[in-house]
Design a protein around this motif. Structure first.
Motif, PDB file in Angstrom:
ATOM      1  N   ILE A 145       0.886  -1.279   0.078  1.00 32.83           N
ATOM      2  CA  ILE A 145       0.031   0.059  -0.197  1.00 32.83           C
ATOM      3  C   ILE A 145       0.948   1.164   0.202  1.00 32.83           C
ATOM      4  CG2 ILE A 145      -1.471   1.231   1.456  1.00 32.83           C
ATOM      5  CD1 ILE A 145      -2.794  -1.121   2.320  1.00 32.83           C
ATOM      6  N   TYR A 146       1.787   1.280   0.796  1.00 39.05           N
ATOM      7  CA  TYR A 146       2.940   2.486   0.835  1.00 39.05           C
ATOM      8  C   TYR A 146       3.588   2.880  -0.507  1.00 39.05           C
ATOM      9  CZ  TYR A 146       6.406   5.577   2.380  1.00 39.05           C
ATOM     10  OH  TYR A 146       7.081   6.602   2.600  1.00 39.05           O
ATOM     11  N   GLU A 147       3.947   1.509  -1.079  1.00 42.08           N
ATOM     12  CA  GLU A 147       4.619   1.667  -2.370  1.00 42.08           C
ATOM     13  C   GLU A 147       3.544   2.157  -3.539  1.00 42.08           C
ATOM     14  OE1 GLU A 147       6.558  -1.974  -3.285  1.00 42.08           O
ATOM     15  OE2 GLU A 147       8.054  -1.757  -1.652  1.00 42.08           O
ATOM     16  N   ASP A 148       2.505   1.686  -3.426  1.00 43.34           N
ATOM     17  CA  ASP A 148       1.190   1.897  -4.378  1.00 43.34           C
ATOM     18  C   ASP A 148       0.659   3.600  -4.471  1.00 43.34           C
ATOM     19  OD1 ASP A 148       1.342  -0.023  -6.175  1.00 43.34           O
ATOM     20  OD2 ASP A 148      -0.021  -1.083  -5.112  1.00 43.34           O
ATOM     21  N   TYR A 149       0.564   3.784  -2.987  1.00 41.40           N
ATOM     22  CA  TYR A 149      -0.213   5.016  -2.937  1.00 41.40           C
ATOM     23  C   TYR A 149       0.545   6.315  -1.954  1.00 41.40           C
ATOM     24  CZ  TYR A 149      -3.695   1.734  -4.688  1.00 41.40           C
ATOM     25  OH  TYR A 149      -4.367   0.631  -5.283  1.00 41.40           O
ATOM     26  N   ILE A 150       1.204   5.832  -1.252  1.00 42.64           N
ATOM     27  CA  ILE A 150       2.185   6.752  -0.430  1.00 42.64           C
ATOM     28  C   ILE A 150       3.168   7.375  -0.828  1.00 42.64           C
ATOM     29  CG2 ILE A 150       2.804   7.314   1.816  1.00 42.64           C
ATOM     30  CD1 ILE A 150      -0.187   6.492   1.567  1.00 42.64           C
ATOM     31  N   SER A 151       4.079   6.511  -1.374  1.00 44.32           N
ATOM     32  CA  SER A 151       5.499   6.884  -2.004  1.00 44.32           C
ATOM     33  C   SER A 151       5.310   7.978  -2.945  1.00 44.32           C
ATOM     34  CB  SER A 151       6.057   5.736  -2.539  1.00 44.32           C
ATOM     35  OG  SER A 151       7.378   6.065  -3.326  1.00 44.32           O
ATOM     36  N   ILE A 152       6.175   9.006  -2.840  1.00 39.03           N
ATOM     37  CA  ILE A 152       6.125  10.326  -3.862  1.00 39.03           C
ATOM     38  C   ILE A 152       6.624   9.864  -5.267  1.00 39.03           C
ATOM     39  CG2 ILE A 152       6.320  11.970  -2.229  1.00 39.03           C
ATOM     40  CD1 ILE A 152       9.624  11.879  -2.667  1.00 39.03           C
ATOM     41  N   LEU A 153       7.174   8.368  -5.318  1.00 41.30           N
ATOM     42  CA  LEU A 153       7.730   7.853  -6.601  1.00 41.30           C
ATOM     43  C   LEU A 153       6.369   7.380  -7.285  1.00 41.30           C
ATOM     44  CD1 LEU A 153      11.272   6.623  -5.475  1.00 41.30           C
ATOM     45  CD2 LEU A 153      10.677   8.720  -6.384  1.00 41.30           C
ATOM     46  N   SER A 154       5.517   7.040  -6.611  1.00 39.78           N
ATOM     47  CA  SER A 154       4.267   6.238  -7.331  1.00 39.78           C
ATOM     48  C   SER A 154       3.485   7.180  -8.250  1.00 39.78           C
ATOM     49  CB  SER A 154       3.488   5.582  -6.173  1.00 39.78           C
ATOM     50  OG  SER A 154       2.293   4.911  -6.833  1.00 39.78           O
ATOM     51  N   PRO A 155       3.317   6.607  -9.542  1.00 33.62           N
ATOM     52  CA  PRO A 155       2.184   7.416 -10.259  1.00 33.62           C
ATOM     53  C   PRO A 155       0.919   7.609  -9.730  1.00 33.62           C
ATOM     54  CG  PRO A 155       2.728   5.363 -11.234  1.00 33.62           C
ATOM     55  CD  PRO A 155       3.635   5.438 -10.058  1.00 33.62           C
ATOM     56  N   LYS A 156       0.779   6.487  -8.647  1.00 34.61           N
ATOM     57  CA  LYS A 156      -0.710   6.621  -8.121  1.00 34.61           C
ATOM     58  C   LYS A 156      -0.862   7.312  -6.665  1.00 34.61           C
ATOM     59  CE  LYS A 156      -1.240   2.120  -8.313  1.00 34.61           C
ATOM     60  NZ  LYS A 156       0.217   1.818  -8.524  1.00 34.61           N
ATOM     61  N   GLU A 157       0.192   7.880  -6.271  1.00 38.41           N
ATOM     62  CA  GLU A 157       0.266   8.695  -4.921  1.00 38.41           C
ATOM     63  C   GLU A 157      -1.068   9.275  -4.793  1.00 38.41           C
ATOM     64  OE1 GLU A 157       2.734  12.447  -2.798  1.00 38.41           O
ATOM     65  OE2 GLU A 157       2.942  11.902  -4.748  1.00 38.41           O
ATOM     66  N   VAL A 158      -1.524   9.210  -3.623  1.00 42.05           N
ATOM     67  CA  VAL A 158      -2.965   9.890  -3.247  1.00 42.05           C
ATOM     68  C   VAL A 158      -2.502  11.244  -2.499  1.00 42.05           C
ATOM     69  CG1 VAL A 158      -4.407   7.945  -3.068  1.00 42.05           C
ATOM     70  CG2 VAL A 158      -2.889   8.619  -0.991  1.00 42.05           C
ATOM     71  N   SER A 159      -3.366  12.025  -2.357  1.00 40.27           N
ATOM     72  CA  SER A 159      -3.149  13.455  -2.070  1.00 40.27           C
ATOM     73  C   SER A 159      -3.214  13.561  -0.489  1.00 40.27           C
ATOM     74  CB  SER A 159      -3.802  14.441  -2.383  1.00 40.27           C
ATOM     75  OG  SER A 159      -3.820  15.582  -2.065  1.00 40.27           O
ATOM     76  N   LEU A 160      -2.308  13.590   0.266  1.00 37.65           N
ATOM     77  CA  LEU A 160      -2.020  13.465   1.961  1.00 37.65           C
ATOM     78  C   LEU A 160      -1.369  14.736   2.326  1.00 37.65           C
ATOM     79  CD1 LEU A 160      -1.326   9.735   2.367  1.00 37.65           C
ATOM     80  CD2 LEU A 160      -3.728  10.886   2.587  1.00 37.65           C
ATOM     81  N   ASP A 161      -1.861  15.470   3.482  1.00 35.26           N
ATOM     82  CA  ASP A 161      -1.281  16.377   3.995  1.00 35.26           C
ATOM     83  C   ASP A 161       0.178  15.838   4.785  1.00 35.26           C
ATOM     84  OD1 ASP A 161      -1.759  15.711   6.659  1.00 35.26           O
ATOM     85  OD2 ASP A 161      -3.695  16.652   6.749  1.00 35.26           O
ATOM     86  N   ALA A 162       1.109  16.977   5.053  1.00 37.14           N
ATOM     87  CA  ALA A 162       2.238  16.526   5.686  1.00 37.14           C
ATOM     88  C   ALA A 162       2.317  15.654   6.965  1.00 37.14           C
ATOM     89  CB  ALA A 162       2.985  17.759   5.683  1.00 37.14           C
ATOM     90  N   ARG A 163       1.320  16.344   7.788  1.00 40.14           N
ATOM     91  CA  ARG A 163       1.046  15.339   9.196  1.00 40.14           C
ATOM     92  C   ARG A 163       0.590  14.068   8.968  1.00 40.14           C
ATOM     93  NH1 ARG A 163      -3.049  13.952  11.889  1.00 40.14           N
ATOM     94  NH2 ARG A 163      -4.498  14.700  10.346  1.00 40.14           N
ATOM     95  N   VAL A 164      -0.148  13.769   8.026  1.00 40.05           N
ATOM     96  CA  VAL A 164      -0.442  12.220   8.076  1.00 40.05           C
ATOM     97  C   VAL A 164       0.489  11.583   7.509  1.00 40.05           C
ATOM     98  CG1 VAL A 164      -2.381  10.875   6.595  1.00 40.05           C
ATOM     99  CG2 VAL A 164      -3.239  12.956   7.823  1.00 40.05           C
ATOM    100  N   ARG A 165       1.082  12.062   6.377  1.00 38.27           N
ATOM    101  CA  ARG A 165       2.423  11.473   5.675  1.00 38.27           C
ATOM    102  C   ARG A 165       3.278  11.010   6.688  1.00 38.27           C
ATOM    103  NH1 ARG A 165       3.202  10.742   0.487  1.00 38.27           N
ATOM    104  NH2 ARG A 165       1.401  11.998  -0.087  1.00 38.27           N
TER     105      ARG A 165
END
Length: 219
Positions: A145-165
């Motif tokens: 999940i981290y690699e798919d949606y959280i990593s800034i290198l992923s084309p599928k990165e979801v929009s999260l604020d800095a605190r949550v990230r």
């Protein structure tokens, strides 16, 4: 009579029920291609009712969603064909839409036309993670999940604020079923406030609602 199985909206050019959705050119690539019209097909024995609807707005600057590495997330959730009442309930609240498998399928198809399907995929992946009891699999799914949606290198990165990230990065040292809880809530809120109002005004939803109204008036 056999039960009708509704697997949600299926795009015209998908190769198979488990075929992967088209890839995007990425954040730095050329303009994204608009997906094909979606086709809602409900079959029973030899009869087939098919409704083709198109999204009214082109959004060429939005990137297309790409496939998730998580094989546990199918292209569509298996569910029965939604009743007229269920379709109407989707307009009452976002919670009612998201608690209904058929509703999630239709909403996910709408998000795909807006090139933001990754929001639903992330939410579904978090739901799947919360149900996992095997510690080894929890760590593996959390990493994916981290690699798919959280990593800034992923084309599928979801929009999260800095605190949550930042919170996720700390929790990834020892991931649990609740590692992405704050992020999931933030994406749920984003879909509710941003995408849901447009969904209710989209040709996808209005066509389903109108089809239900015609069916009830004819009966």
């Amino acid at each position: 009579m056999m039960d009708i199985l509704y697997t949600g909206p299926v795009t015209a050019e998908r190769e198979s029920p488990m075929a992967r959705s088209e890839t995007s050119p990425g954040r730095t690539g050329g303009p994204a291609q608009r997906p094909n019209a979606c086709c809602f097909c409900w079959c029973c024995c030899c009869s087939c009712s098919c409704l083709t609807v198109r999204n009214e707005d082109d959004r060429p600057n939005r990137r297309t969603s790409q496939d998730t590495k998580l094989e546990t997330i199918p292209n569509c959730e298996a569910c029965t064909k939604p009743s007229i009442e269920e379709v109407r309930l989707w307009a009452q609240s976002f919670d009612k839409l998201m608690k209904n498998p058929a509703g999630r399928n239709v909403f996910r198809e709408f998000l795909r036309t807006e090139y933001s399907e990754e929001n639903m995929l992330f939410w579904l992946a978090c739901e799947d993670l919360k149900k996992e009891l095997n510690k080894g699999l929890v760590e593996e799914k959390a990493r994916m999940i981290y690699e798919d949606y959280i990593s800034i290198l992923s084309p599928k990165e979801v929009s999260l604020d800095a605190r949550v990230r930042e919170g996720i990065n700390k929790k990834m040292t020892e991931p649990t079923q609740q590692t992405f809880e704050d992020a999931q809530l933030q994406i749920y809120t984003l879909m509710h406030r941003d995408s849901y109002p447009r969904f209710l005004n989209s040709s996808i939803y209005r066509s389903l609602a109108q089809m239900g109204s015609r069916s009830s008036s004819e009966s």
